[in-house]
Design a protein around this motif. Structure first.
Motif, PDB file in Angstrom:
ATOM      1  N   PRO A 169       0.820  -1.208   0.000  1.00 53.69           N
ATOM      2  CA  PRO A 169       0.000   0.000   0.000  1.00 53.69           C
ATOM      3  C   PRO A 169       0.859   1.266   0.000  1.00 53.69           C
ATOM      4  CG  PRO A 169      -0.823  -1.569   1.598  1.00 53.69           C
ATOM      5  CD  PRO A 169       0.485  -2.104   1.121  1.00 53.69           C
ATOM      6  N   ALA A 170       0.480   2.207  -0.826  1.00 54.80           N
ATOM      7  CA  ALA A 170       1.245   3.454  -0.930  1.00 54.80           C
ATOM      8  C   ALA A 170       0.865   4.450   0.148  1.00 54.80           C
ATOM      9  CB  ALA A 170       1.024   4.073  -2.314  1.00 54.80           C
ATOM     10  N   VAL A 171      -0.202   4.162   0.885  1.00 56.46           N
ATOM     11  CA  VAL A 171      -0.648   5.039   1.964  1.00 56.46           C
ATOM     12  C   VAL A 171      -0.925   4.196   3.196  1.00 56.46           C
ATOM     13  CG1 VAL A 171      -1.612   6.818   0.459  1.00 56.46           C
ATOM     14  CG2 VAL A 171      -3.040   4.896   1.162  1.00 56.46           C
ATOM     15  N   SER A 172      -0.924   4.832   4.344  1.00 54.43           N
ATOM     16  CA  SER A 172      -1.217   4.136   5.599  1.00 54.43           C
ATOM     17  C   SER A 172      -2.516   4.695   6.154  1.00 54.43           C
ATOM     18  CB  SER A 172      -0.057   4.325   6.580  1.00 54.43           C
ATOM     19  OG  SER A 172       0.141   5.703   6.852  1.00 54.43           O
ATOM     20  N   GLY A 173      -2.768   4.409   7.420  1.00 54.41           N
ATOM     21  CA  GLY A 173      -3.933   4.997   8.056  1.00 54.41           C
ATOM     22  C   GLY A 173      -5.152   4.107   7.997  1.00 54.41           C
ATOM     23  N   PRO A 174      -6.145   4.396   8.823  1.00 53.87           N
ATOM     24  CA  PRO A 174      -7.342   3.559   8.938  1.00 53.87           C
ATOM     25  C   PRO A 174      -8.307   3.754   7.769  1.00 53.87           C
ATOM     26  CG  PRO A 174      -7.523   5.459  10.370  1.00 53.87           C
ATOM     27  CD  PRO A 174      -6.144   5.502   9.794  1.00 53.87           C
ATOM     28  N   ALA A 175      -9.277   2.867   7.690  1.00 54.53           N
ATOM     29  CA  ALA A 175     -10.328   2.951   6.675  1.00 54.53           C
ATOM     30  C   ALA A 175     -11.038   4.298   6.748  1.00 54.53           C
ATOM     31  CB  ALA A 175     -11.331   1.821   6.882  1.00 54.53           C
ATOM     32  N   TYR A 176     -11.252   4.897   5.604  1.00 54.82           N
ATOM     33  CA  TYR A 176     -11.932   6.192   5.497  1.00 54.82           C
ATOM     34  C   TYR A 176     -11.177   7.301   6.233  1.00 54.82           C
ATOM     35  CZ  TYR A 176     -15.644   2.926   4.230  1.00 54.82           C
ATOM     36  OH  TYR A 176     -16.348   1.905   3.656  1.00 54.82           O
ATOM     37  N   GLY A 177      -9.920   7.047   6.550  1.00 51.17           N
ATOM     38  CA  GLY A 177      -9.200   7.944   7.423  1.00 51.17           C
ATOM     39  C   GLY A 177      -8.600   9.157   6.735  1.00 51.17           C
ATOM     40  N   ALA A 178      -8.500  10.246   7.490  1.00 55.71           N
ATOM     41  CA  ALA A 178      -7.897  11.476   6.992  1.00 55.71           C
ATOM     42  C   ALA A 178      -6.429  11.284   6.635  1.00 55.71           C
ATOM     43  CB  ALA A 178      -8.040  12.581   8.037  1.00 55.71           C
ATOM     44  N   HIS A 206     -13.045   9.432  -1.861  1.00 55.95           N
ATOM     45  CA  HIS A 206     -12.684   9.202  -0.461  1.00 55.95           C
ATOM     46  C   HIS A 206     -11.860   7.929  -0.296  1.00 55.95           C
ATOM     47  CE1 HIS A 206     -16.603   7.136  -1.007  1.00 55.95           C
ATOM     48  NE2 HIS A 206     -16.045   6.193  -0.274  1.00 55.95           N
ATOM     49  N   PRO A 207     -11.100   7.846   0.808  1.00 55.21           N
ATOM     50  CA  PRO A 207     -10.457   6.592   1.161  1.00 55.21           C
ATOM     51  C   PRO A 207     -11.531   5.549   1.467  1.00 55.21           C
ATOM     52  CG  PRO A 207      -9.581   8.420   2.467  1.00 55.21           C
ATOM     53  CD  PRO A 207     -10.814   8.911   1.785  1.00 55.21           C
ATOM     54  N   GLU A 208     -11.229   4.294   1.143  1.00 57.14           N
ATOM     55  CA  GLU A 208     -12.182   3.214   1.390  1.00 57.14           C
ATOM     56  C   GLU A 208     -11.679   2.284   2.491  1.00 57.14           C
ATOM     57  OE1 GLU A 208     -14.722   1.302   1.131  1.00 57.14           O
ATOM     58  OE2 GLU A 208     -16.133   2.493  -0.054  1.00 57.14           O
ATOM     59  N   TYR A 209     -12.250   1.071   2.564  1.00 58.13           N
ATOM     60  CA  TYR A 209     -12.029   0.196   3.714  1.00 58.13           C
ATOM     61  C   TYR A 209     -10.690  -0.535   3.678  1.00 58.13           C
ATOM     62  CZ  TYR A 209     -13.124  -3.160   7.406  1.00 58.13           C
ATOM     63  OH  TYR A 209     -13.103  -3.890   8.553  1.00 58.13           O
ATOM     64  N   ALA A 210     -10.365  -1.146   2.534  1.00 54.70           N
ATOM     65  CA  ALA A 210      -9.197  -2.024   2.461  1.00 54.70           C
ATOM     66  C   ALA A 210      -7.900  -1.214   2.419  1.00 54.70           C
ATOM     67  CB  ALA A 210      -9.292  -2.927   1.229  1.00 54.70           C
ATOM     68  N   ALA A 211      -6.789  -1.911   2.599  1.00 55.53           N
ATOM     69  CA  ALA A 211      -5.476  -1.259   2.607  1.00 55.53           C
ATOM     70  C   ALA A 211      -5.213  -0.539   1.292  1.00 55.53           C
ATOM     71  CB  ALA A 211      -4.387  -2.304   2.852  1.00 55.53           C
ATOM     72  N   GLY A 212      -4.877   0.743   1.377  1.00 62.04           N
ATOM     73  CA  GLY A 212      -4.551   1.522   0.196  1.00 62.04           C
ATOM     74  C   GLY A 212      -5.707   1.775  -0.741  1.00 62.04           C
TER      75      GLY A 212
END
Length: 467
Positions: A169-178, A206-212
């Protein structure tokens, strides 16, 4: 609006003159080449390109391409049917000038979807875009119905420098996370700018649930234009991400476990400018026709999955309690049911009410998927089919006896099971015609054979970067 007339040798009236003017305009804007795009039976986007100066010739006489691509598998091996899979023959690709756009995400290029005809000037029976145009035109002429549709686009963003086809994943953070939005901020801003420049009406990003994972939702159009837009958006997402050193996957399952990428379809039926899914006397404001349309979709959902979830990887995504809609049931705003009735917010329901079809992913050819969904719904309206009772909550909680009493059934758990249902469905096969129906069966069987003996992780890896 989508051009509904079939292409003809020499060009449709006015097309050559229009293409000549467009060619000069595009050249003046620094466009050097035009991508002529279509989607094959396996759901892979295929293209030919022409220099900008050759657009008038393409509008008049098309561009050659073998019909063999209708029987390509996702990994480019070839299966055969009675009429497809041979090295013989040629087709002509004709760009739809109404949907030609300059690709902001790919400087120097423009893009146009194509219809395909034979060298004798007849519509190619394997052309999925022509199939969808025919279905929508017939619905309006015979039933007075038009449709609005949109396809949600979900994808996973990976590091471009990950080794050996791995997904990191190119990004981290939680699902739907800022956190994810911030980390992808520059790329996402460029993507929204590119889509706006290309005339794509974005409702949400928007960011979704799964990784990246991310999602973009776009405005509804007529079904052919909606399918075109689905292809264009994916081309743009991939191009913009690549310019930022990122890699994207629209595959149904990037990893063997967890939530996959969906391509949920939103669909509504209209008559004389009125939405049949709102303002009626039925449940949640549906008219009797809308209820029967929904019932038609529900009845054919097992067979439809051979078209809407066409990859072996699709069935890694279609698992209970993951909001993938794996149960043949419907409910208002129920995200575990195959059909989610979306009423919209009070004050907007006349425009916003629609059906969301959940067991759809982006391995699906959007023209085939939308055409088959409409055919199934129309069969329901023609027979005044009755819509069963709705469900609430997660149908996975029902025991076998309660599920049967409620009419809730598990949709196919494998591509083989979906193909068996499709083979037994006369409505869908008749709508597609024998050439396309046989191609669907042959290509799906080819995909099944291609993964024989592979475990879930190997299947996910096999399709990870194909879509």
């Amino acid at each position: 609006m989508t051009t509904l007339a079939d292409p003809v040798p020499g060009g449709r009236p006015g097309d050559v003159e229009r293409a000549t003017a467009l060619s000069g305009e595009l050249a003046g804007r620094g466009v050097h080449g035009i991508v002529l795009a279509y989607v094959d039976t396996a759901g892979i986007g295929r293209v030919k390109t022409v220099p900008t100066a050759k657009l008038p010739s393409a509008a008049a006489w098309g561009v050659g391409m073998s019909p063999v691509f209708d029987s390509f598998l996702a990994h480019d091996s070839i299966v055969t049917t009675d009429v497809l899979g041979s090295p013989d023959g040629d087709l002509r690709l004709y760009p739809d000038l109404d949907h030609l756009v300059v690709l902001s995400g790919q400087p120097g290029w423009a893009w146009a979807p194509v219809d395909r005809i034979t060298q004798e000037g007849e519509p190619h029976p394997g052309c999925s875009r022509t199939f969808l145009r025919r279905i929508t035109a017939d619905a309006e002429q015979r039933h007075g119905l038009t449709f609005r549709a949109a396809v949600e686009i979900e994808w996973a963003v990976g590091r471009g420098d990950a080794p050996g086809g791995e997904f990191e994943p190119a990004v981290s953070g939680p699902a739907y996370g800022a956190v994810r939005q911030v980390e992808l901020s520059d790329c996402a801003a460029d993507l929204l700018a590119a889509l706006a420049a290309q005339g794509v009406d974005v409702d949400q990003f928007h960011p979704e649930y799964a990784a990246g994972q991310f999602e973009v939702s776009v405005g509804a159009l007529d079904p052919v234009a909606a399918a075109d837009r689905s292809v264009l958006v994916r081309q743009t997402v991939r191009a913009v991400a690549g310019r930022h050193g990122l890699k994207v996957s629209f595959a149904p399952a990037v990893l063997a476990r967890g939530v996959g990428n969906g391509g949920h379809v939103h669909l509504s039926a209209w008559r004389d400018g009125t939405n049949l899914h709102s303002g009626g006397d039925g449940r949640y404001g549906m008219t009797a026709e809308a209820e029967s349309f929904t019932a038609g979709l529900l009845a054919r959902m097992p067979a439809l999955t051979a078209v809407t979830a066409p990859s072996p990887a699709s069935y890694l995504r279609l698992r209970p309690s993951q909001w993938a809609g794996v149960f043949g049931a419907w409910g208002r705003e129920t995200r575990e049911a195959a059909l989610r009735v979306v009423t919209g917010t009070r004050g907007q329901r006349g425009q916003a009410a629609n059906l969301e079809v959940k067991p759809v992913d982006l391995a699906a050819n959007p023209y085939l998927a939308l055409g088959c969904l409409i055919a199934a719904g129309l069969d329901g309206t023609a027979s005044s089919a009755s819509l069963p009772e709705e469900i609430t909550g997660d149908p996975a909680r029902f025991g076998e006896a309660e599920a049967a009493a409620r009419g809730v059934r598990r949709l196919p758990v494998s591509l083989a099971e979906a193909v068996a249902a499709f083979r037994g469905d006369d409505v869908l096969r008749t709508a597609l015609g024998p050439v396309l129906a046989d191609a669907v069966i042959a290509v799906r069987r080819g995909e099944i054979a291609a993964v024989e003996g592979l475990d879930d992780e190997q299947v996910a890896v096999a399709y990870r970067w194909v879509y």
